[in-house]
Scaffold this active site. Structure first.
Site, PDB file in Angstrom:
ATOM      1  N   HIS A   1       0.855  -1.195   0.000  1.00  0.00           N
ATOM      2  CA  HIS A   1       0.000   0.000   0.000  1.00  0.00           C
ATOM      3  C   HIS A   1       0.885   1.236   0.000  1.00  0.00           C
ATOM      4  O   HIS A   1       1.943   1.253   0.622  1.00  0.00           O
ATOM      5  CB  HIS A   1      -0.899   0.024   1.254  1.00  0.00           C
ATOM      6  CG  HIS A   1      -2.058   0.953   1.128  1.00  0.00           C
ATOM      7  ND1 HIS A   1      -1.962   2.291   1.389  1.00  0.00           N
ATOM      8  CD2 HIS A   1      -3.324   0.728   0.719  1.00  0.00           C
ATOM      9  CE1 HIS A   1      -3.143   2.861   1.175  1.00  0.00           C
ATOM     10  NE2 HIS A   1      -3.985   1.939   0.764  1.00  0.00           N
TER      11      HIS A   1
ATOM     12  N   ASP B   1      -7.935  -5.135  -0.199  1.00  0.00           N
ATOM     13  CA  ASP B   1      -8.433  -5.998  -1.292  1.00  0.00           C
ATOM     14  C   ASP B   1      -8.075  -7.466  -1.098  1.00  0.00           C
ATOM     15  O   ASP B   1      -8.563  -8.312  -1.851  1.00  0.00           O
ATOM     16  CB  ASP B   1      -7.840  -5.499  -2.621  1.00  0.00           C
ATOM     17  CG  ASP B   1      -8.368  -4.117  -2.965  1.00  0.00           C
ATOM     18  OD1 ASP B   1      -7.560  -3.201  -3.192  1.00  0.00           O
ATOM     19  OD2 ASP B   1      -9.603  -3.948  -2.950  1.00  0.00           O
TER      20      ASP B   1
HETATM   21  C1  SDX Z   1      -6.099   0.245  -3.057  1.00  0.00           C
HETATM   22  O1  SDX Z   1      -4.241   4.689  -2.028  1.00  0.00           O
HETATM   23  C2  SDX Z   1      -5.233   4.102  -1.443  1.00  0.00           C
HETATM   24  O2  SDX Z   1      -5.638   4.457  -0.409  1.00  0.00           O
HETATM   25  C3  SDX Z   1      -5.816   2.918  -2.219  1.00  0.00           C
HETATM   26  C4  SDX Z   1      -6.844   2.084  -1.492  1.00  0.00           C
HETATM   27  C5  SDX Z   1      -8.115   2.862  -1.242  1.00  0.00           C
HETATM   28  O3  SDX Z   1      -8.834   2.498  -0.318  1.00  0.00           O
HETATM   29  O4  SDX Z   1      -8.444   3.773  -2.088  1.00  0.00           O
HETATM   30  O5  SDX Z   1      -6.303   1.620  -0.266  1.00  0.00           O
HETATM   31  C6  SDX Z   1      -7.247   0.880  -2.342  1.00  0.00           C
HETATM   32  O6  SDX Z   1      -5.851   0.609  -4.186  1.00  0.00           O
HETATM   33  C7  SDX Z   1      -5.263  -0.779  -2.339  1.00  0.00           C
HETATM   34  C8  SDX Z   1      -4.052  -1.292  -3.197  1.00  0.00           C
HETATM   35  C9  SDX Z   1      -4.574  -2.367  -4.163  1.00  0.00           C
HETATM   36  N1  SDX Z   1      -3.523  -2.749  -5.105  1.00  0.00           N
HETATM   37  C10 SDX Z   1      -2.901  -3.942  -5.045  1.00  0.00           C
HETATM   38  O7  SDX Z   1      -3.091  -4.762  -4.146  1.00  0.00           O
HETATM   39  C11 SDX Z   1      -1.921  -4.219  -6.189  1.00  0.00           C
HETATM   40  C12 SDX Z   1      -0.615  -4.812  -5.640  1.00  0.00           C
HETATM   41  N2  SDX Z   1       0.105  -3.763  -4.862  1.00  0.00           N
HETATM   42  C13 SDX Z   1       0.964  -2.907  -5.585  1.00  0.00           C
HETATM   43  O8  SDX Z   1       1.032  -2.885  -6.926  1.00  0.00           O
HETATM   44  C14 SDX Z   1       1.572  -1.768  -4.776  1.00  0.00           C
HETATM   45  O9  SDX Z   1       1.855  -2.227  -3.521  1.00  0.00           O
HETATM   46  C15 SDX Z   1       0.732  -0.508  -4.688  1.00  0.00           C
HETATM   47  C16 SDX Z   1       0.304  -0.032  -6.027  1.00  0.00           C
HETATM   48  C17 SDX Z   1      -0.480  -0.743  -3.845  1.00  0.00           C
HETATM   49  C18 SDX Z   1       1.579   0.578  -4.013  1.00  0.00           C
HETATM   50  O10 SDX Z   1       2.625   0.834  -4.854  1.00  0.00           O
HETATM   51  P1  SDX Z   1       3.735   1.950  -4.511  1.00  0.00           P
HETATM   52  O11 SDX Z   1       3.440   2.619  -3.222  1.00  0.00           O
HETATM   53  O12 SDX Z   1       3.924   2.781  -5.734  1.00  0.00           O
HETATM   54  O13 SDX Z   1       5.016   1.067  -4.232  1.00  0.00           O
HETATM   55  P2  SDX Z   1       5.935   0.495  -5.371  1.00  0.00           P
HETATM   56  O14 SDX Z   1       5.101  -0.058  -6.479  1.00  0.00           O
HETATM   57  O15 SDX Z   1       6.966   1.502  -5.689  1.00  0.00           O
HETATM   58  O16 SDX Z   1       6.596  -0.747  -4.590  1.00  0.00           O
HETATM   59  C19 SDX Z   1       7.674  -0.524  -3.668  1.00  0.00           C
HETATM   60  C20 SDX Z   1       8.486  -1.832  -3.710  1.00  0.00           C
HETATM   61  C21 SDX Z   1       8.908  -2.210  -5.129  1.00  0.00           C
HETATM   62  O17 SDX Z   1      10.071  -3.020  -5.018  1.00  0.00           O
HETATM   63  P3  SDX Z   1      11.537  -2.284  -5.245  1.00  0.00           P
HETATM   64  O18 SDX Z   1      11.459  -1.584  -6.594  1.00  0.00           O
HETATM   65  O19 SDX Z   1      11.702  -1.342  -4.068  1.00  0.00           O
HETATM   66  O20 SDX Z   1      12.536  -3.444  -5.232  1.00  0.00           O
HETATM   67  O21 SDX Z   1       7.646  -2.911  -3.263  1.00  0.00           O
HETATM   68  C22 SDX Z   1       7.462  -3.847  -4.338  1.00  0.00           C
HETATM   69  C23 SDX Z   1       7.809  -3.113  -5.611  1.00  0.00           C
HETATM   70  O22 SDX Z   1       8.240  -4.027  -6.611  1.00  0.00           O
HETATM   71  N3  SDX Z   1       6.050  -4.229  -4.293  1.00  0.00           N
HETATM   72  C24 SDX Z   1       5.595  -5.464  -4.492  1.00  0.00           C
HETATM   73  C25 SDX Z   1       4.197  -5.370  -4.304  1.00  0.00           C
HETATM   74  N4  SDX Z   1       3.862  -4.099  -4.019  1.00  0.00           N
HETATM   75  C26 SDX Z   1       5.006  -3.394  -4.016  1.00  0.00           C
HETATM   76  N5  SDX Z   1       6.228  -6.620  -4.793  1.00  0.00           N
HETATM   77  C27 SDX Z   1       5.430  -7.717  -4.911  1.00  0.00           C
HETATM   78  N6  SDX Z   1       4.082  -7.715  -4.751  1.00  0.00           N
HETATM   79  C28 SDX Z   1       3.433  -6.548  -4.444  1.00  0.00           C
HETATM   80  N7  SDX Z   1       2.091  -6.529  -4.284  1.00  0.00           N
END
Ligand code: SDX
Length: 428
Positions: free
Chosen positions: A307, A364
């Site tokens: 998140h 989710d």
């Molecule tokens: C919602 O913002 C809100 O409030 C949203 C929400 C709401 O109520 O409105 O809470 C609802 O959208 C919840 C999130 C739902 N999405 C998912 O579950 C999709 C999977 N999660 C991600 O794609 C990710 O965690 C995000 C999009 C939620 C957050 O992404 P960020 O903050 O931009 O973080 P990032 O993508 O830069 O990740 C940071 C690191 C990365 O690794 P490095 O480059 O540092 O090596 O964490 C890794 C990412 O690769 N990473 C994951 C991961 N999420 C982040 N690796 C594996 N699996 C994951 N799910």
């Protein structure tokens, strides 16, 4: 004495005020930055940028705190109804019984959708994703209520548009499902409350009533409350920026629905179940899939994990996980997806990759398992998220319009070609 921030640029020192919120969040107010320094800030994805001041929702990502208008989400999820929370978010206070009755009755009165809109549904293919149908239908509401085109017409007109939208979204959502099933549409019934009416329109048939189960209604109320608002997330920021152009509320919410659809945002709840099913069909080897999620060369992500704000735990996920066990037990359902989800969570939370990146289950991760238990099809999961988030979007839009915020128009840093002369095609 109020704090100030000092920035030194090209040998000059500039001072900017620091503002502090009621929960002691701090921000550097840079609204005069470009005028005084000629510089803008750059923050792709707005990870460090506050877009507005808001009195609606407070969340603390480190402590896993979520409050709607100061009320802890745990108390609202346990004690309130969704319509009560919608009133709280939109009007800023918990309603008295009289206010709640008036609000609820007004919504009941507007649940019908103009008969001409039924033709739109018939034009969609059966495989049409209900989010695509819903976004279009909500924007189309503006064509049936031309008085809504001026969002600032009057407080009464604004309220009527808000009540119409709260009332019609469940009808449009249920009809999107019925259309996909090629089942006859079921009309709302005034004797049902908000959740009961939605379940009736989703699952009743002309030949057979749907028996409204209080366990299902209670679970649905809780899920909708948990999704109702979440400060400046992607879809809410979309609503604020579209609304800031003074577009009507229907078009504005339609944009929010479209933003929510993405698998990184609200679309994640559908993606989680599809992921769990894939792991189940692949033999249930969660270690293999956790390894894939960690592999930079593998596009697979653990959907429902991570998140932007919660760097500890998502309080909503904690509540939904417990509700999962309660609802499935009460309904006598043994869903293998729940076992896989729990195994996946355990393995991931013990893994250094996830711990180092503060990746925990988000709202989710477990919600889809409850939706499945309630009989809601996977492609409708993000529609359920939109139903829950609607009062949050409306409250944020209302706050933005009532604060007369300017049209949103971020700046950029240009990195393209420097000036050059046009070249005739024969000489290229
Ligand atoms: C919602 O913002 C809100 O409030 C949203 C929400 C709401 O109520 O409105 O809470 C609802 O959208 C919840 C999130 C739902 N999405 C998912 O579950 C999709 C999977 N999660 C991600 O794609 C990710 O965690 C995000 C999009 C939620 C957050 O992404 P960020 O903050 O931009 O973080 P990032 O993508 O830069 O990740 C940071 C690191 C990365 O690794 P490095 O480059 O540092 O090596 O964490 C890794 C990412 O690769 N990473 C994951 C991961 N999420 C982040 N690796 C594996 N699996 C994951 N799910």
């Amino acid at each position: 004495m109020s704090e100030i921030a000092k920035i030194e640029l090209e040998g000059k020192t500039y001072e900017f005020p620091v503002i502090t919120g009621t929960e002691n969040e701090k921000a550097i107010d840079i609204s005069k930055l470009r005028d005084t320094t000629g510089y803008v800030t750059l923050d792709t994805g707005y990870k460090n940028t506050g877009a507005t001041k808001s009195a609606i929702t407070f969340l603390d990502g480190e402590k896993g705190i979520l409050h709607y208008r100061g009320y802890p989400i745990e108390q609202l999820a346990e004690k309130a109804t969704f319509i009560e929370v919608a009133y709280l978010l939109i009007y800023g206070a918990l309603p008295t019984q009289a206010q709640l009755d008036s609000f609820s009755n007004s919504i009941t009165k507007h649940t019908l959708v103009h008969e001409d809109m039924k033709q739109f549904f018939e034009a969609y293919p059966a495989k049409a994703h209900p989010m695509g149908v819903l976004a279009s239908m909500v924007c189309s509401l503006s064509t049936f209520y031309p008085e809504s085109l001026d969002p600032n017409r009057s407080a009464e007109a604004k309220d009527l548009t808000i009540h119409r939208l709260l009332a019609k979204l469940p009808t449009l959502a249920a009809w999107s499902y019925k259309n996909a099933m090629r089942h006859p549409f079921m009309y709302p019934k005034n004797e049902y409350d908000y959740c009961g009416n939605f379940l009736h329109m989703m699952f009743a048939m002309p030949t057979e009533d749907y028996k409204i189960d209080p366990v299902v209604v209670s679970a649905l109320n809780k899920l909708l409350i948990l999704h109702a608002d979440h400060e400046q997330n992607c879809s809410t920021s979309t609503v604020r920026i579209v609304g800031s152009s003074q577009a009507n509320l229907y078009a504005t919410i339609s944009a929010g629905i479209s933003a929510l659809w993405g698998p990184l945002h609200g679309g994640a709840n559908q993606a989680v179940i599809e992921m769990l099913e894939k792991i189940h069909n692949d033999g249930g080897d969660v270690d293999k899939w956790v390894a894939k999620a960690k592999d930079k060369d593998d596009p697979f992500r653990l959907m429902g994990f991570g998140h932007r704000v919660y760097k500890n735990f998502d309080p909503r996920a904690t509540i939904i996980k417990k509700a999962c066990d309660d609802v499935l037990e009460k309904m006598g359902i043994n869903d293998p997806m729940l076992e896989i989800a729990k195994k996946l969570e355990k393995v991931a939370l013990e893994d250094e990759y996830f711990k180092a990146r503060n990746l925990y289950p988000n709202v989710d991760f477990y919600s889809g398992i409850i939706y499945r238990a309630l009989g809601i099809p996977t492609e409708m999961f993000t529609v359920m998220f939109a139903l829950g988030r609607l009062p949050g979007w409306i409250s944020q839009w209302k706050e933005m319009t009532e604060n007369n915020e300017p049209i949103g128009r971020p700046r950029q840093i240009y990195t393209g070609a420097t000036p050059r002369d046009y070249v005739e095609i024969s000489k290229r």
